[in-house]
Structures are given as structure tokens and as C-alpha cells.
Design a protein around this motif. Structure first.
Motif, PDB file in Angstrom:
ATOM      1  N   VAL A  78      38.202   6.834 -64.262  1.00 16.52           N
ATOM      2  CA  VAL A  78      37.378   6.225 -63.171  1.00 16.52           C
ATOM      3  C   VAL A  78      35.718   6.092 -63.778  1.00 16.52           C
ATOM      4  CG1 VAL A  78      36.507   7.013 -61.091  1.00 16.52           C
ATOM      5  CG2 VAL A  78      38.675   7.254 -61.481  1.00 16.52           C
ATOM      6  N   LYS A  79      35.463   7.311 -64.444  1.00 22.60           N
ATOM      7  CA  LYS A  79      34.005   7.056 -64.932  1.00 22.60           C
ATOM      8  C   LYS A  79      33.780   6.244 -66.139  1.00 22.60           C
ATOM      9  CE  LYS A  79      33.787  11.546 -64.955  1.00 22.60           C
ATOM     10  NZ  LYS A  79      33.372  13.131 -64.909  1.00 22.60           N
ATOM     11  N   ASP A  80      35.114   5.782 -66.642  1.00 26.55           N
ATOM     12  CA  ASP A  80      34.843   4.877 -67.850  1.00 26.55           C
ATOM     13  C   ASP A  80      34.660   3.297 -67.385  1.00 26.55           C
ATOM     14  OD1 ASP A  80      37.168   3.908 -70.473  1.00 26.55           O
ATOM     15  OD2 ASP A  80      35.052   3.006 -69.933  1.00 26.55           O
ATOM     16  N   LYS A  81      33.757   2.752 -67.195  1.00 30.10           N
ATOM     17  CA  LYS A  81      33.389   1.315 -66.674  1.00 30.10           C
ATOM     18  C   LYS A  81      34.416   0.461 -67.032  1.00 30.10           C
ATOM     19  CE  LYS A  81      29.841   1.349 -63.998  1.00 30.10           C
ATOM     20  NZ  LYS A  81      29.741   2.667 -63.714  1.00 30.10           N
ATOM     21  N   THR A  82      34.791   0.391 -68.457  1.00 24.43           N
ATOM     22  CA  THR A  82      35.734  -0.521 -69.133  1.00 24.43           C
ATOM     23  C   THR A  82      37.318  -0.317 -68.741  1.00 24.43           C
ATOM     24  OG1 THR A  82      36.432   1.118 -70.919  1.00 24.43           O
ATOM     25  CG2 THR A  82      34.256  -0.473 -71.327  1.00 24.43           C
ATOM     26  N   SER A  83      37.585   0.805 -68.014  1.00 26.28           N
ATOM     27  CA  SER A  83      38.733   0.934 -67.315  1.00 26.28           C
ATOM     28  C   SER A  83      39.173  -0.023 -66.324  1.00 26.28           C
ATOM     29  CB  SER A  83      39.185   2.567 -67.297  1.00 26.28           C
ATOM     30  OG  SER A  83      38.497   2.741 -65.935  1.00 26.28           O
ATOM     31  N   GLY A  84      38.247  -0.277 -65.464  1.00 24.49           N
ATOM     32  CA  GLY A  84      38.350  -0.941 -64.291  1.00 24.49           C
ATOM     33  C   GLY A  84      38.985  -0.115 -63.014  1.00 24.49           C
ATOM     34  N   VAL A  85      39.086   0.982 -63.520  1.00 24.11           N
ATOM     35  CA  VAL A  85      39.696   2.102 -62.586  1.00 24.11           C
ATOM     36  C   VAL A  85      38.792   2.586 -61.740  1.00 24.11           C
ATOM     37  CG1 VAL A  85      40.969   4.424 -62.076  1.00 24.11           C
ATOM     38  CG2 VAL A  85      41.590   2.909 -64.170  1.00 24.11           C
ATOM     39  N   ARG A  86      38.935   2.601 -60.358  1.00 23.75           N
ATOM     40  CA  ARG A  86      38.169   3.051 -59.057  1.00 23.75           C
ATOM     41  C   ARG A  86      38.830   4.103 -58.630  1.00 23.75           C
ATOM     42  NH1 ARG A  86      33.303  -0.476 -56.730  1.00 23.75           N
ATOM     43  NH2 ARG A  86      32.118  -0.554 -58.476  1.00 23.75           N
ATOM     44  N   LEU A  87      38.065   4.978 -58.024  1.00 20.98           N
ATOM     45  CA  LEU A  87      38.875   5.852 -56.775  1.00 20.98           C
ATOM     46  C   LEU A  87      38.654   5.529 -55.693  1.00 20.98           C
ATOM     47  CD1 LEU A  87      39.771   8.962 -56.816  1.00 20.98           C
ATOM     48  CD2 LEU A  87      37.282   9.654 -56.636  1.00 20.98           C
TER      49      LEU A  87
ATOM     50  N   HIS B  40      30.697   3.615 -50.557  1.00 21.15           N
ATOM     51  CA  HIS B  40      30.551   3.064 -49.281  1.00 21.15           C
ATOM     52  C   HIS B  40      29.198   2.086 -49.482  1.00 21.15           C
ATOM     53  CE1 HIS B  40      30.316   1.463 -45.330  1.00 21.15           C
ATOM     54  NE2 HIS B  40      31.766   1.773 -45.134  1.00 21.15           N
ATOM     55  N   ARG B  41      29.224   0.799 -49.258  1.00 21.42           N
ATOM     56  CA  ARG B  41      28.092   0.114 -48.865  1.00 21.42           C
ATOM     57  C   ARG B  41      26.790   0.744 -48.229  1.00 21.42           C
ATOM     58  NH1 ARG B  41      26.922  -5.133 -50.286  1.00 21.42           N
ATOM     59  NH2 ARG B  41      28.154  -4.548 -51.972  1.00 21.42           N
ATOM     60  N   VAL B  42      27.157   1.594 -47.034  1.00 22.15           N
ATOM     61  CA  VAL B  42      26.223   2.064 -46.355  1.00 22.15           C
ATOM     62  C   VAL B  42      26.059   3.514 -46.319  1.00 22.15           C
ATOM     63  CG1 VAL B  42      25.398   2.140 -43.977  1.00 22.15           C
ATOM     64  CG2 VAL B  42      26.553   0.322 -44.779  1.00 22.15           C
ATOM     65  N   TYR B  43      27.598   4.162 -46.169  1.00 22.24           N
ATOM     66  CA  TYR B  43      27.458   5.631 -46.435  1.00 22.24           C
ATOM     67  C   TYR B  43      26.941   6.215 -47.484  1.00 22.24           C
ATOM     68  CZ  TYR B  43      29.839   5.403 -41.647  1.00 22.24           C
ATOM     69  OH  TYR B  43      30.134   5.631 -40.429  1.00 22.24           O
ATOM     70  N   LYS B  44      25.806   6.889 -47.598  1.00 22.57           N
ATOM     71  CA  LYS B  44      25.391   7.616 -48.992  1.00 22.57           C
ATOM     72  C   LYS B  44      25.519   9.024 -48.708  1.00 22.57           C
ATOM     73  CE  LYS B  44      25.216   3.671 -50.821  1.00 22.57           C
ATOM     74  NZ  LYS B  44      26.613   3.175 -51.743  1.00 22.57           N
ATOM     75  N   ASN B  45      26.364   9.377 -47.634  1.00 20.84           N
ATOM     76  CA  ASN B  45      26.781  10.736 -47.198  1.00 20.84           C
ATOM     77  C   ASN B  45      28.356  10.634 -46.987  1.00 20.84           C
ATOM     78  OD1 ASN B  45      26.711  13.232 -46.275  1.00 20.84           O
ATOM     79  ND2 ASN B  45      24.654  12.983 -45.484  1.00 20.84           N
TER      80      ASN B  45
ATOM     81  N   PRO C 235      28.940  14.974 -61.474  1.00 24.33           N
ATOM     82  CA  PRO C 235      27.499  14.418 -61.307  1.00 24.33           C
ATOM     83  C   PRO C 235      27.718  12.856 -61.277  1.00 24.33           C
ATOM     84  CG  PRO C 235      27.480  15.987 -63.266  1.00 24.33           C
ATOM     85  CD  PRO C 235      28.918  15.810 -62.518  1.00 24.33           C
ATOM     86  N   TYR C 236      28.549  12.368 -61.806  1.00 25.32           N
ATOM     87  CA  TYR C 236      28.743  10.884 -61.794  1.00 25.32           C
ATOM     88  C   TYR C 236      29.010  10.357 -60.119  1.00 25.32           C
ATOM     89  CZ  TYR C 236      31.026   6.066 -61.872  1.00 25.32           C
ATOM     90  OH  TYR C 236      31.312   4.841 -61.816  1.00 25.32           O
ATOM     91  N   PHE C 237      29.593  11.157 -59.499  1.00 27.48           N
ATOM     92  CA  PHE C 237      29.810  10.918 -58.080  1.00 27.48           C
ATOM     93  C   PHE C 237      28.553  11.221 -57.316  1.00 27.48           C
ATOM     94  CE2 PHE C 237      34.182   9.011 -57.671  1.00 27.48           C
ATOM     95  CZ  PHE C 237      34.531   9.536 -58.961  1.00 27.48           C
ATOM     96  N   VAL C 238      28.104  12.394 -57.523  1.00 22.72           N
ATOM     97  CA  VAL C 238      26.997  12.953 -56.829  1.00 22.72           C
ATOM     98  C   VAL C 238      25.812  11.901 -57.177  1.00 22.72           C
ATOM     99  CG1 VAL C 238      25.334  14.920 -56.867  1.00 22.72           C
ATOM    100  CG2 VAL C 238      27.837  15.383 -57.007  1.00 22.72           C
ATOM    101  N   GLU C 239      25.501  11.645 -58.148  1.00 22.11           N
ATOM    102  CA  GLU C 239      24.189  10.740 -58.611  1.00 22.11           C
ATOM    103  C   GLU C 239      24.250   9.394 -57.854  1.00 22.11           C
ATOM    104  OE1 GLU C 239      24.020  12.282 -63.300  1.00 22.11           O
ATOM    105  OE2 GLU C 239      24.636  10.313 -62.729  1.00 22.11           O
ATOM    106  N   ARG C 240      25.763   8.745 -57.821  1.00 17.17           N
ATOM    107  CA  ARG C 240      25.995   7.517 -57.006  1.00 17.17           C
ATOM    108  C   ARG C 240      26.064   7.667 -55.748  1.00 17.17           C
ATOM    109  NH1 ARG C 240      27.359   7.663 -62.050  1.00 17.17           N
ATOM    110  NH2 ARG C 240      27.033   5.850 -63.558  1.00 17.17           N
ATOM    111  N   LYS C 241      25.957   8.949 -55.096  1.00 23.72           N
ATOM    112  CA  LYS C 241      26.357   9.334 -53.682  1.00 23.72           C
ATOM    113  C   LYS C 241      27.679   8.613 -53.114  1.00 23.72           C
ATOM    114  CE  LYS C 241      21.392   9.612 -52.622  1.00 23.72           C
ATOM    115  NZ  LYS C 241      20.308   9.438 -51.554  1.00 23.72           N
ATOM    116  N   LEU C 242      28.863   8.897 -54.015  1.00 25.42           N
ATOM    117  CA  LEU C 242      30.047   8.537 -53.735  1.00 25.42           C
ATOM    118  C   LEU C 242      30.709   9.579 -52.802  1.00 25.42           C
ATOM    119  CD1 LEU C 242      30.651   6.671 -57.062  1.00 25.42           C
ATOM    120  CD2 LEU C 242      29.868   5.696 -54.905  1.00 25.42           C
ATOM    121  N   TYR C 243      31.259   9.300 -51.674  1.00 27.39           N
ATOM    122  CA  TYR C 243      31.893  10.483 -50.819  1.00 27.39           C
ATOM    123  C   TYR C 243      33.264   9.680 -50.448  1.00 27.39           C
ATOM    124  CZ  TYR C 243      27.552  13.100 -50.601  1.00 27.39           C
ATOM    125  OH  TYR C 243      26.263  13.859 -50.904  1.00 27.39           O
TER     126      TYR C 243
END
Ligand code: SDX
Length: 434
Positions: free
Chosen positions: A299-308, A313-318, A359-367
Motif C-alpha cells: 500500500v505504501k509503495d506508490k508503484t504497486s497501485g494498491v490502496r487500502l 477521504h477528501r474531506v475527513y482528515k480525522n 507514519p504513512y497514514f498518520v502524516e496523510r491523515k488517512l482514517y
């Protein structure tokens, strides 16, 4: 909205005269800079692909505070609505601006109940599809086809017509979704039963058959009713913006809602719940919790094209408040159905735990968002994965039609027509052909 004392001044580095723009304030949330005169005064457009910083309209229906993780329908917090109301209360609220009193609730329930049947010809239309067609392909077709049957409520300038088509769409979506499901199973459609609740009626149309009596399971009914409430509206998301833009041309409500269904289908939007469950099932079948670390690396490897899927979310940063309520519903339903050891739920909880510490998710505020747990609940109550997004569309119909009606009720609304930054060829002549 009201005019702020503040103004926004646009200045240019080439010495051109600065230009002032009015700033408007809403009840709560970011102010807006009114740039409607920008092109006329500067000959320039703003540039905002994906509308990351663009308010496309004024609305009084739903408000999201992405930083706080707050969601309000007509000012009421989603957690209070989800625990104290049913979906018909919330539908009335979203459509009319206030929760119904007892008399209004009785009248609204009855009005919706008595519009749940669809024109019999739609059953023949359904038969034109392959049995293995995706339910969202069928639903897009069935909702658009409604425009061919209800000519008596397509005059969008007539508020009464708009009200009738809103009731028809809210009432008939459960019937259409259940028809699509039964068709895929090779079973006959089950007709609506007027002595059942909105959600109870849907459960029966989904799971009953003509050969035996059917008793609606209250746990399933309550869980689905909450899922409908959590998905009912969500500001100017992609499918709602599609309904508004489509409706702004003056087309009929059934065509505009069919466009919303089509947009919701995408995996970045409403299709994420189906994609999320497929992700969990794939993980479960390939090592489960032990392989989560490896998966998260992908998921953290951009080249994989895999997303969690089900995260971000575009609006929720919590934390998406709906995800919290969905997780709670998950626990209640799994316990009530004796499925608390459901490995997928355990896997989802472990994924969430790891992501929220990474940190990957925390820095990008991915919940987790609304789609992360909804698939597990729906699977537990017997909804097939391919139908998850159709259930989302069923619930979102009230939000779509309320937003469509809000737009058309504004006498100043215009057809939506964005501009562009053109980077194609400059004008050129066609060379003399042989
Ligand atoms: C819904 O708009 C609404 O309100 C929608 C909705 C509603 O009720 O109508 O809430 C319903 O659609 C919920 C969202 C469901 N979608 C998913 O769960 C799919 C997975 N999530 C994403 O694809 C993504 O998070 C979006 C589409 C939801 C939001 O995308 P944005 O706002 O355009 O963010 P982005 O893609 O620019 O991501 C920002 C960063 C990027 O990394 P960097 O380039 O900064 O290094 O976060 C990363 C992204 O790569 N990222 C993810 C991720 N989501 C974003 N990385 C891994 N997994 C994810 N899920």
C-alpha cells in the motif's frame, strides 16, 4: 449566506490594478470568495481540477467538519440521528429541514409505503439483462427507465411534481434493488408488503420467497436502517455533484438520479465498500493477519497501485464519524448473530490498528471511512458483496433528490458549465489532401 466585512484582493506582479472580491460567510465552516466577476474583470479563469478548493453551490442540508470528524444533517449530529431516529425520520429531515412530529411521520411513512410498487412493465425491462450483470448496471438502467413511466411528475418547474418524484424515487429504490438481486439469483421478485416498515419491507423483498412465510429479523432490519441513515447524504461528493450538474440542464429527476447511481459505482467513491470487502477476503485467503505487514508495504509503495480501500477521504482528515458508528454496528450485529469470531472483522480491526500507528497514514491523515466496516456488516446480514454499492445508492437517493430540489428551488440557479485551461494545438490549416 451573508456578506463578510472582509474582502479578498487579487494583485498582479505586472502592475495591473488589484481587484477586490466579496467574501461570504455561512453558518459554520470556511468562508467563500465570490469570484463570479473574475473572468469579466481579468479575462482569466481559476484552475482547480478535482474541485479541491471550490464551493460549487450554497446548501443548507449537510455539513462536514473534516478536521473534527463531524457530520451534521440539517444541524443534527450523525451519531444522535443514528441512535435516536429511523431512516424515515432522517429522510423527512433531509427533505424538509426538520425532524417530523408524530402526525408528519405517520403521513410520510404512509406516503412512501404507498409508492413502493413499480410499474409492472419494469419487470419486463429487467428481463432484458443478463442474470450475471452487475447490480449497479441493472440499477442504473432501471432508475433511468423510470423516466419512461412517470411522465406525470417530470415538470421540474412544478414544486408538486418535484415532491411526487422525490417520494417515488425514495419509495421505489428498495423495490428496484431487491428486483435486481432476485433476478441475479434466478428467483421471482417479491412484491412490497404495506404492513412492514420501509427497511423491513426491503429485507423481506430481498430474502423472502413465494414458497413460505417470512419473518423479518429485527437485528438485520435495525442494522440496515442504520446503514441507510449513515449513507443518506454527504455534502457535494462526486455523485451528488453529478446529480446537480445533470439536473442543472433541466432534465427529469429520474435521469439525474440515474447519473448519480452511475457515478457512485466507481471504486474511489461508493464502489469502495465492495472493493474493501474483496481486499479483506483476498488478504484473508492469502495469509490473513500474518500477512498484513507485507500488504501494508504494498500500500505504501506508490508503484504497486494498491490502496487500502475504505481508508482516506477528501474531506475527513480525522476519523469518519460514520466509520465509528459502522464499527459499533458491526460488533452488535456479529454478536447478535453469533458471528463475533468473524475472521474478516478481526482482520479489519488489525488493519485499522496498524494503519493508525503507521507514519504513512498518520502524516496523510488517512482514517477509516464509511466504507471500511459497512461491507462486513452487510456480508454478516446476508447481502452479497456485489450489491453493497446498490444499497449505498438506495440510501443516498434521499440526499441526491434533496440536493437536486434545493438547486431547482433557487430561482437564480444556472446550468453548470465549467471552463478549462487549453493546452492543445494552436489553430492550423488542413494540408491539401491528395
Ligand atoms: C466515499 O466525497 C465523499 O463524501 C464520498 C463519501 C460519501 O459519503 O459520499 O464519503 C463516500 O466515497 C468514501 C471514500 C471511499 N473511497 C475509498 O475508500 C477508496 C480509497 N481511498 C482513496 O482512493 C482516497 O482516499 C479518496 C479517493 C477517498 C480521496 O482521495 P483524495 O482526497 O484525492 O486524496 P489523494 O488520492 O490525493 O491522496 C492523498 C495522499 C496520496 O499520497 P501522496 O501522493 O500525498 O504521497 O494519500 C494517499 C495518496 O496516495 N492515499 C492513500 C489512500 N488514500 C489516499 N494511500 C493508500 N490507501 C488509501 N486508501
Amino acid at each position: 449566506m451573508h456578506l463578510s466585512d472582509k474582502k479578498a484582493t487579487l494583485s498582479f506582479s505586472d502592475g495591473s490594478a488589484p481587484i477586490d472580491f466579496p467574501v461570504y460567510q455561512g453558518t459554520v465552516g470556511p468562508d467563500v470568495i465570490d469570484i463570479r466577476k473574475l473572468y469579466g474583470q481579468t479575462g482569466m479563469f481559476t484552475y482547480d481540477p478535482g474541485f479541491m478548493a471550490t464551493a460549487a453551490c450554497e446548501s443548507a442540508i449537510t455539513f462536514i467538519d473534516g478536521d473534527k470528524g463531524q457530520l451534521l444533517y440539517r444541524g443534527y449530529p450523525i451519531d444522535q440521528l443514528a441512535t435516536n431516529c429511523d431512516f424515515m425520520d432522517v429522510s423527512y429531515l433531509i427533505l424538509n429541514g426538520d425532524l417530523p412530529n408524530a402526525a408528519q411521520k405517520t403521513e410520510f411513512d404512509s406516503l412512501v409505503t404507498h409508492h413502493t410498487m413499480v410499474h409492472e412493465q419494469l419487470h419486463f425491462f429487467l428481463r432484458g439483462f443478463r442474470r450475471d450483470a452487475h447490480p449497479m448496471a441493472v440499477l442504473t438502467g432501471l432508475v433511468g427507465a423510470m423516466a419512461a413511466f412517470y411522465h406525470d411528475s417530470t415538470d421540474i418547474t412544478n414544486p408538486r411534481h418535484r415532491e411526487v418524484s422525490a417520494i417515488r424515487l425514495i419509495a421505489k429504490m428498495p423495490t428496484l434493488v431487491a428486483m435486481a438481486y432476485k433476478f441475479s439469483q434466478g428467483q421471482p421478485s417479491i412484491y412490497p408488503q404495506n404492513n412492514l416498515s420501509y427497511t423491513g419491507n426491503f429485507v423481506r423483498m430481498m430474502f423472502a420467497n413465494p414458497c413460505e412465510d417470512y419473518q423479518v429479523n429485527e437485528v438485520v432490519e435495525r442494522a440496515l436502517d442504520r446503514i441507510f441513515i449513515l449513507h443518506a447524504d454527504h455534502e457535494q461528493n462526486a455523485s451528488t455533484s453529478t446529480v446537480r450538474l445533470c439536473g442543472s440542464s433541466g432534465t427529469n429527476p429520474f435521469a439525474a438520479i440515474a447519473a448519480g447511481v452511475a457515478c457512485l459505482w466507481g471504486p474511489a467513491h461508493g464502489g469502495a465498500n465492495e472493493a474493501c470487502l474483496q481486499m479483506l477476503e483476498h488478504l484473508q485467503a492469502n495469509g490473513g493477519v500474518e500477512k498484513v505487514g507485507e500488504f501494508m508495504q504494498q500500500v505504501k509503495d506508490k508503484t504497486s497501485g494498491v490502496r487500502l480501500m475504505g481508508f482516506g477521504h477528501r474531506v475527513y482528515k480525522n476519523y469518519d464519524p460514520r466509520a465509528k458508528l459502522m464499527q459499533q454496528t458491526c460488533k452488535e450485529v456479529l454478536a447478535a448473530l453469533g458471528l463475533e469470531k468473524d475472521p474478516l472483522f478481526k482482520l479489519a480491526m488489525e488493519l485499522e490498528r496498524i494503519a493508525l500507528e503507521d507514519p504513512y497514514f498518520v502524516e496523510r491523515k488517512l482514517y477509516p471511512n464509511v466504507d471500511f466496516y459497512s461491507g462486513i456488516v452487510q456480508r454478516a446480514i446476508g447481502i452479497p458483496t456485489s450489491l453493497f454499492t446498490a444499497i449505498f445508492a438506495l440510501a443516498r437517493t434521499v440526499g441526491w433528490i434533496a440536493q437536486w430540489n434545493e438547486m431547482l428551488s433557487d430561482p437564480d440557479y444556472k446550468i453548470g458549465r465549467p471552463r478549462q485551461l487549453y493546452t492543445g494545438s494552436a489553430v492550423r490549416d488542413v494540408a491539401k489532401r491528395r
